[in-house]
Design an enzyme around this catalytic site. Structure first.
Site, mmCIF file in Angstrom:
data_model
loop_
_atom_site.group_PDB
_atom_site.id
_atom_site.type_symbol
_atom_site.label_atom_id
_atom_site.label_comp_id
_atom_site.label_asym_id
_atom_site.label_seq_id
_atom_site.Cartn_x
_atom_site.Cartn_y
_atom_site.Cartn_z
ATOM 1 C CG ASP A 66 -0.321 -0.202 2.524
ATOM 2 O OD1 ASP A 66 0.672 -0.939 2.596
ATOM 3 O OD2 ASP A 66 -0.813 0.363 3.524
ATOM 4 C CG ASP A 212 2.410 1.756 7.577
ATOM 5 O OD1 ASP A 212 2.021 2.879 7.228
ATOM 6 O OD2 ASP A 212 1.988 0.695 7.088
#
Length: 306
Positions: A66, A212
């Site tokens: 992603d 992240d």
């Protein structure tokens, strides 16, 4: 002078509810930096009228799909658009192989060169600098090697105070004033003090991108005092245990990092596909750090240099 962040994608693992994978475009004084390149990034660039060929530097935080699966499509599009200038790509170990393998098996020889820089996921490092800006990376704490990015404008020159400049001042003397120097005549006599004819420099701005990562206060020194911070907030607070297990953050954790780092403004995103309505994300984060906004695709966030 521009310092603008455009949100291209705001969702996490899967696109959902009209939200796309992670991607942002940062424009600093006409330097166009692409930060992460999830699926559909080039479609989003077109949708929001961003000029693809102006992008010269791409920063990929880590190799979860992603955050990079839109990269090859963008590379091929730049080729079809007859790009000639070098493209600089910064990414984790393995990304060069991913790119070259796809070029090999599609029998593609690009019109331009890719200059690849492998990131060090364990230590901060300077990645790029010129007379305007410097870009550095720093470690994040995710399941795979992952880096955050810090964009900082360099110190700007003093500004001429046009109301106080002598009418017949020479161009050479103006040049000295812009360098912050006093002006002397040929005999060494002081003619003008720099501070009497100039105004303070405009503000040097900064942006930090925390992709992240689980909650980890060791990143704070790298992002301390930035004007704008993006920090992932994949889950609402009710999913805190799951966030920790998957090396992600909650809304309040992102806000706590912003608060402790004393940043100017916080942007949260990377929403889990389990959430249709992301309004509660803002509510929870603002309870900890009030100057928080949601990453909303298509919106531009400007940092003034006042």
């Amino acid at each position: 002078m521009s310092f603008q962040l455009k949100i291209l994608g705001s969702n996490s693992a899967m696109p959902a509810y009209g939200r796309h994978h992670s991607a942002q475009l940062l424009n600093v004084q006409n330097h166009h930096f692409l930060i992460d390149c999830g699926e559909a990034t080039q479609i989003q660039l077109s949708r929001y009228k961003c000029k693809t060929l102006r992008i010269n530097h791409i920063f990929i935080s880590h190799l979860h799909g992603d955050h990079y699966l839109g990269l090859m499509g963008l590379i091929f599009t730049m080729h079809l658009l007859r790009r000639k200038s070098d493209l600089y790509i910064f990414g984790q170990k393995g990304l060069r192989e991913i790119i070259t393998t796809q070029l090999k098996y599609s029998d593609t020889i690009l019109n331009y060169n890719i200059r690849f820089k492998e990131l060090n996921p364990n230590e901060p490092e300077l990645l790029f600098e010129d007379n305007t800006i410097e870009v550095s990376s720093f470690p994040l704490f995710h399941r795979v090697p992952c880096c955050g990015f810090l964009f900082k404008e360099k110190s700007k020159p003093v500004r001429l105070n046009k109301d106080k400049l002598p009418q017949k001042i020479s161009l050479a003397h103006i040049g000295l004033l812009k360098k912050g120097e006093d002006i002397y005549d040929d005999q060494g006599k002081l003619l003008h003090r720099n501070k009497d004819l100039t105004l303070p420099p405009r503000k040097s701005r900064s942006y930090a991108y925390c992709s992240d990562t689980k909650y980890e206060e060791s990143i704070i020194p790298h992002i301390k005092g930035v004007d704008l911070l993006y920090h992932e907030a994949t889950f609402l607070n009710e999913r805190e245990m799951w966030a920790s297990q998957t090396f992600h953050s909650t809304t309040s954790q992102a806000a706590e990092i912003a608060k402790k780092a004393n940043v100017g403004q916080l942007v949260i995103g990377h929403y889990s596909a389990r959430y249709n309505d992301v309004t509660p994300f803002l509510t929870e984060a603002k309870a900890v750090f009030n100057n928080t906004i949601l990453a909303t695709e298509g919106e531009a966030i400007d940092i003034p240099d006042l």
